[in-house]
Design a protein around this motif. Structure first.
Motif, PDB file in Angstrom:
ATOM      1  N   GLU A 213      27.260  44.324  41.004  1.00 43.44           N
ATOM      2  CA  GLU A 213      27.797  45.183  42.081  1.00 43.44           C
ATOM      3  C   GLU A 213      29.206  44.725  42.461  1.00 43.44           C
ATOM      4  OE1 GLU A 213      24.535  46.625  45.273  1.00 43.44           O
ATOM      5  OE2 GLU A 213      24.275  44.569  44.557  1.00 43.44           O
ATOM      6  N   ILE A 214      29.377  43.402  42.520  1.00 39.04           N
ATOM      7  CA  ILE A 214      30.691  42.869  42.899  1.00 39.04           C
ATOM      8  C   ILE A 214      31.750  43.313  41.889  1.00 39.04           C
ATOM      9  CG2 ILE A 214      32.043  40.718  43.143  1.00 39.04           C
ATOM     10  CD1 ILE A 214      29.460  39.420  44.256  1.00 39.04           C
ATOM     11  N   LYS A 215      31.400  43.171  40.604  1.00 32.69           N
ATOM     12  CA  LYS A 215      32.358  43.580  39.552  1.00 32.69           C
ATOM     13  C   LYS A 215      32.724  45.050  39.722  1.00 32.69           C
ATOM     14  CE  LYS A 215      30.717  40.431  36.062  1.00 32.69           C
ATOM     15  NZ  LYS A 215      29.687  40.253  35.068  1.00 32.69           N
ATOM     16  N   LYS A 216      31.702  45.888  39.918  1.00 36.33           N
ATOM     17  CA  LYS A 216      31.952  47.342  40.025  1.00 36.33           C
ATOM     18  C   LYS A 216      32.814  47.657  41.241  1.00 36.33           C
ATOM     19  CE  LYS A 216      27.883  49.098  37.716  1.00 36.33           C
ATOM     20  NZ  LYS A 216      26.448  49.050  38.036  1.00 36.33           N
ATOM     21  N   LYS A 217      32.511  47.014  42.365  1.00 36.60           N
ATOM     22  CA  LYS A 217      33.256  47.319  43.588  1.00 36.60           C
ATOM     23  C   LYS A 217      34.733  46.942  43.436  1.00 36.60           C
ATOM     24  CE  LYS A 217      29.435  47.189  46.885  1.00 36.60           C
ATOM     25  NZ  LYS A 217      28.796  46.483  47.996  1.00 36.60           N
ATOM     26  N   ILE A 218      34.985  45.801  42.789  1.00 37.07           N
ATOM     27  CA  ILE A 218      36.395  45.385  42.636  1.00 37.07           C
ATOM     28  C   ILE A 218      37.099  46.289  41.613  1.00 37.07           C
ATOM     29  CG2 ILE A 218      37.953  43.496  41.977  1.00 37.07           C
ATOM     30  CD1 ILE A 218      35.861  41.553  43.117  1.00 37.07           C
ATOM     31  N   THR A 250      41.394  31.058  45.739  1.00 37.49           N
ATOM     32  CA  THR A 250      41.885  30.096  44.738  1.00 37.49           C
ATOM     33  C   THR A 250      42.754  29.012  45.387  1.00 37.49           C
ATOM     34  OG1 THR A 250      43.848  31.404  44.251  1.00 37.49           O
ATOM     35  CG2 THR A 250      41.888  31.844  42.894  1.00 37.49           C
ATOM     36  N   LYS A 251      42.900  29.089  46.711  1.00 38.23           N
ATOM     37  CA  LYS A 251      43.645  28.095  47.478  1.00 38.23           C
ATOM     38  C   LYS A 251      45.090  27.940  46.979  1.00 38.23           C
ATOM     39  CE  LYS A 251      39.533  26.114  49.240  1.00 38.23           C
ATOM     40  NZ  LYS A 251      39.175  27.331  49.946  1.00 38.23           N
ATOM     41  N   GLN A 252      45.709  29.091  46.712  1.00 37.04           N
ATOM     42  CA  GLN A 252      47.128  29.079  46.320  1.00 37.04           C
ATOM     43  C   GLN A 252      47.909  29.906  47.332  1.00 37.04           C
ATOM     44  OE1 GLN A 252      47.982  30.050  42.095  1.00 37.04           O
ATOM     45  NE2 GLN A 252      45.804  30.477  42.018  1.00 37.04           N
ATOM     46  N   ASN A 253      49.150  29.499  47.582  1.00 41.02           N
ATOM     47  CA  ASN A 253      49.906  30.314  48.532  1.00 41.02           C
ATOM     48  C   ASN A 253      50.357  31.621  47.872  1.00 41.02           C
ATOM     49  OD1 ASN A 253      52.358  29.922  47.175  1.00 41.02           O
ATOM     50  ND2 ASN A 253      52.734  28.010  48.281  1.00 41.02           N
ATOM     51  N   MET A 254      50.782  32.557  48.719  1.00 38.72           N
ATOM     52  CA  MET A 254      51.064  33.907  48.223  1.00 38.72           C
ATOM     53  C   MET A 254      52.195  33.921  47.188  1.00 38.72           C
ATOM     54  SD  MET A 254      49.749  36.731  48.315  1.00 38.72           S
ATOM     55  CE  MET A 254      48.702  36.997  49.706  1.00 38.72           C
ATOM     56  N   LYS A 270      42.558  42.769  39.006  1.00 44.22           N
ATOM     57  CA  LYS A 270      41.151  42.974  39.379  1.00 44.22           C
ATOM     58  C   LYS A 270      40.236  41.992  38.651  1.00 44.22           C
ATOM     59  CE  LYS A 270      41.465  47.756  40.894  1.00 44.22           C
ATOM     60  NZ  LYS A 270      41.109  49.135  40.640  1.00 44.22           N
ATOM     61  N   ASN A 271      40.527  41.710  37.384  1.00 43.21           N
ATOM     62  CA  ASN A 271      39.708  40.729  36.652  1.00 43.21           C
ATOM     63  C   ASN A 271      39.781  39.355  37.293  1.00 43.21           C
ATOM     64  OD1 ASN A 271      38.642  42.329  34.733  1.00 43.21           O
ATOM     65  ND2 ASN A 271      40.273  41.967  33.219  1.00 43.21           N
ATOM     66  N   GLU A 272      41.000  38.953  37.635  1.00 41.46           N
ATOM     67  CA  GLU A 272      41.176  37.614  38.227  1.00 41.46           C
ATOM     68  C   GLU A 272      40.496  37.528  39.595  1.00 41.46           C
ATOM     69  OE1 GLU A 272      42.287  34.928  36.884  1.00 41.46           O
ATOM     70  OE2 GLU A 272      43.109  35.795  35.046  1.00 41.46           O
ATOM     71  N   VAL A 273      40.635  38.608  40.381  1.00 34.23           N
ATOM     72  CA  VAL A 273      39.994  38.612  41.706  1.00 34.23           C
ATOM     73  C   VAL A 273      38.476  38.544  41.522  1.00 34.23           C
ATOM     74  CG1 VAL A 273      39.590  39.969  43.813  1.00 34.23           C
ATOM     75  CG2 VAL A 273      41.893  39.814  42.858  1.00 34.23           C
ATOM     76  N   THR A 274      37.961  39.311  40.557  1.00 29.71           N
ATOM     77  CA  THR A 274      36.509  39.292  40.296  1.00 29.71           C
ATOM     78  C   THR A 274      36.057  37.872  39.953  1.00 29.71           C
ATOM     79  OG1 THR A 274      36.652  41.538  39.461  1.00 29.71           O
ATOM     80  CG2 THR A 274      34.657  40.330  38.892  1.00 29.71           C
ATOM     81  N   ASN A 275      36.786  37.211  39.055  1.00 31.98           N
ATOM     82  CA  ASN A 275      36.397  35.844  38.672  1.00 31.98           C
ATOM     83  C   ASN A 275      36.414  34.905  39.879  1.00 31.98           C
ATOM     84  OD1 ASN A 275      36.187  36.709  36.094  1.00 31.98           O
ATOM     85  ND2 ASN A 275      38.198  35.960  35.416  1.00 31.98           N
ATOM     86  N   ALA A 276      37.462  35.043  40.691  1.00 27.75           N
ATOM     87  CA  ALA A 276      37.578  34.155  41.862  1.00 27.75           C
ATOM     88  C   ALA A 276      36.415  34.401  42.832  1.00 27.75           C
ATOM     89  CB  ALA A 276      38.917  34.390  42.563  1.00 27.75           C
ATOM     90  N   VAL A 277      36.100  35.685  43.057  1.00 28.44           N
ATOM     91  CA  VAL A 277      35.023  36.009  44.008  1.00 28.44           C
ATOM     92  C   VAL A 277      33.694  35.488  43.471  1.00 28.44           C
ATOM     93  CG1 VAL A 277      33.706  37.916  45.046  1.00 28.44           C
ATOM     94  CG2 VAL A 277      36.205  38.023  44.986  1.00 28.44           C
ATOM     95  N   ILE A 278      33.440  35.732  42.199  1.00 29.59           N
ATOM     96  CA  ILE A 278      32.143  35.323  41.633  1.00 29.59           C
ATOM     97  C   ILE A 278      32.011  33.799  41.625  1.00 29.59           C
ATOM     98  CG2 ILE A 278      30.824  35.250  39.462  1.00 29.59           C
ATOM     99  CD1 ILE A 278      31.463  38.199  39.128  1.00 29.59           C
ATOM    100  N   SER A 279      33.099  33.112  41.316  1.00 31.24           N
ATOM    101  CA  SER A 279      32.946  31.641  41.258  1.00 31.24           C
ATOM    102  C   SER A 279      32.672  31.056  42.650  1.00 31.24           C
ATOM    103  CB  SER A 279      34.136  30.970  40.570  1.00 31.24           C
ATOM    104  OG  SER A 279      35.246  31.085  41.397  1.00 31.24           O
ATOM    105  N   VAL A 280      33.103  31.744  43.696  1.00 31.56           N
ATOM    106  CA  VAL A 280      32.785  31.256  45.045  1.00 31.56           C
ATOM    107  C   VAL A 280      31.382  31.719  45.468  1.00 31.56           C
ATOM    108  CG1 VAL A 280      33.394  31.537  47.489  1.00 31.56           C
ATOM    109  CG2 VAL A 280      35.179  31.040  45.820  1.00 31.56           C
ATOM    110  N   ILE A 281      31.060  32.960  45.161  1.00 33.95           N
ATOM    111  CA  ILE A 281      29.821  33.543  45.693  1.00 33.95           C
ATOM    112  C   ILE A 281      28.562  33.096  44.940  1.00 33.95           C
ATOM    113  CG2 ILE A 281      28.565  35.753  45.782  1.00 33.95           C
ATOM    114  CD1 ILE A 281      30.822  37.019  47.151  1.00 33.95           C
TER     115      ILE A 281
END
Ligand code: AMP
Length: 328
Positions: A213-218, A250-254, A270-281
């Motif tokens: 679901e997370i992948k699809k939403k992102i 990812t604890k990086q500044n903007m 979107k791929n990178e955001v998905t990976n970051a979200v999944i690795s935390v969640i």
């Protein structure tokens, strides 16, 4: 002695990625540094949620997520608001020094009450209960998202007003806001806050969503017509929202996030955001399941938490009542 910190989330639904990025991620660091109280604000939920079973489930789930995210009862205090009757008691006393004018100006109330014909007095009273939550414990710091700024300002005004009228009683609290991620937006409508109280969750990532679901939403997240990946909330709200999530997780500044995505397309973002979200969640979800299968553990932690702070709350209410001229 460490400075005191107080904050809460209300169990009107299941915690979202917005709660994590805008609040809980920050709380994890703060529990190391401050004498911290993290509350599950179940009384606040009654202002919008009425189904008792849902409220119970959500209350367990929010506490389970606090623990799964890493709030540690050995380092901080965790409890449910309704365990301590001093909260609504102080709320009443604060109600009586709050003017209708200032309470009516609260934009969260106006938004929630809009187009509804059955608005509760509780919803109107929400900011005064929130002020009571904070002021009971002499909290110096209150880490919150942008959405709570106006309520915190009211809590400050009430503390100052009371102190001026009745003598020094309350610590005047300071809001602590994150520079990035203080407001995470709905992925389908990046002008609207990501909220756990929505009926439609297609634009909200819940911490309990399946990885699929997370992948699809992102993947379906709204971006915009040009292809630049830069942080520009006014002109590129969707892309900026994804960048905020990425930056916090990812604890990086903007600046380094923008540099990383230079020349890349929205698919890559979107791929990178998905990976970051999944690795935390993903690890949070494992622990979450453990607590939801061991609700007695949640209850014990909350009981101990409430015991730690109950006397302090009662003492504060007693002092306030005395100052206001109440006999008992
Ligand atoms: P609530 O979800 O209203 O119970 O809020 C719990 C905490 O999460 C508060 O500090 C809010 O300011 C924060 N919060 C809620 N939604 C968001 C969001 N979409 N973005 C950032 N912070 C949020």
């Amino acid at each position: 002695m460490k400075d005191k910190l107080y904050t809460a989330a209300k169990p009107t639904g299941r915690l979202t990625l917005g709660n994590y990025v805008g609040a809980v991620d920050n709380w994890l660091k703060m529990q190391e540094e401050y004498d911290s109280i993290f509350c599950v604000a179940d009384l606040h939920s009654l202002t919008v949620l009425v189904d008792p079973k849902e409220l119970k489930d959500n209350s367990y789930a929010v506490m389970a997520n606090y623990l799964a995210c890493g709030l540690d009862p050995k380092k901080c205090t965790l409890y449910f608001q309704s365990q301590i009757p001093a909260h609504p008691e102080l709320c009443w006393l604060l109600d009586c020094i709050t003017s209708m004018g200032e309470a009516s100006r609260m934009t969260a109330y106006k938004e929630k009450a809009q187009n509804k014909n059955n608005v509760s007095v509780g919803l109107f009273n929400y900011p005064m209960l929130m002020a009571a939550d904070i002021l009971l414990y002499d909290a110096k710091y209150v880490p919150i998202g942008e959405d709570q700024r106006q309520h915190l300002e009211l809590a400050r005004n009430l503390a100052i007003r009371f102190n001026n009228k009745y003598g020094e009683t309350f610590v005047v609290p300071q809001g602590v806001y994150q520079k990035v991620g203080a407001k995470i937006y709905n992925l389908q409508n990046p002008l609207k806050k990501m909220s756990k109280s929505d009926f439609d969750n297609s634009g909200n990532i819940l911490l309990e969503d399946s990885l699929d679901e997370i992948k699809k939403k992102i993947k379906r997240a709204v971006t915009d017509s040009d292809s630049k990946i830069i942080y520009d909330p006014e002109n590129k709200p969707g892309v900026s929202n994804l960048l905020s999530i990425y930056s916090v997780l990812t604890k990086q500044n903007m600046k380094s996030c923008e540099a990383f995505f230079e020349g890349k397309n929205y698919g890559a973002l979107k791929n990178e955001v998905t990976n970051a979200v999944i690795s935390v969640i993903e690890p949070i979800q494992e622990k979450f399941k453990f607590y939801m299968n061991n609700k007695d553990e949640i209850e014990n932690i909350a009981k101990e938490g409430a015991e730690k702070i109950r006397a302090q709350a009662e003492k504060k209410v007693k002092l306030v009542k005395e100052k206001m001229g109440l006999l008992f």
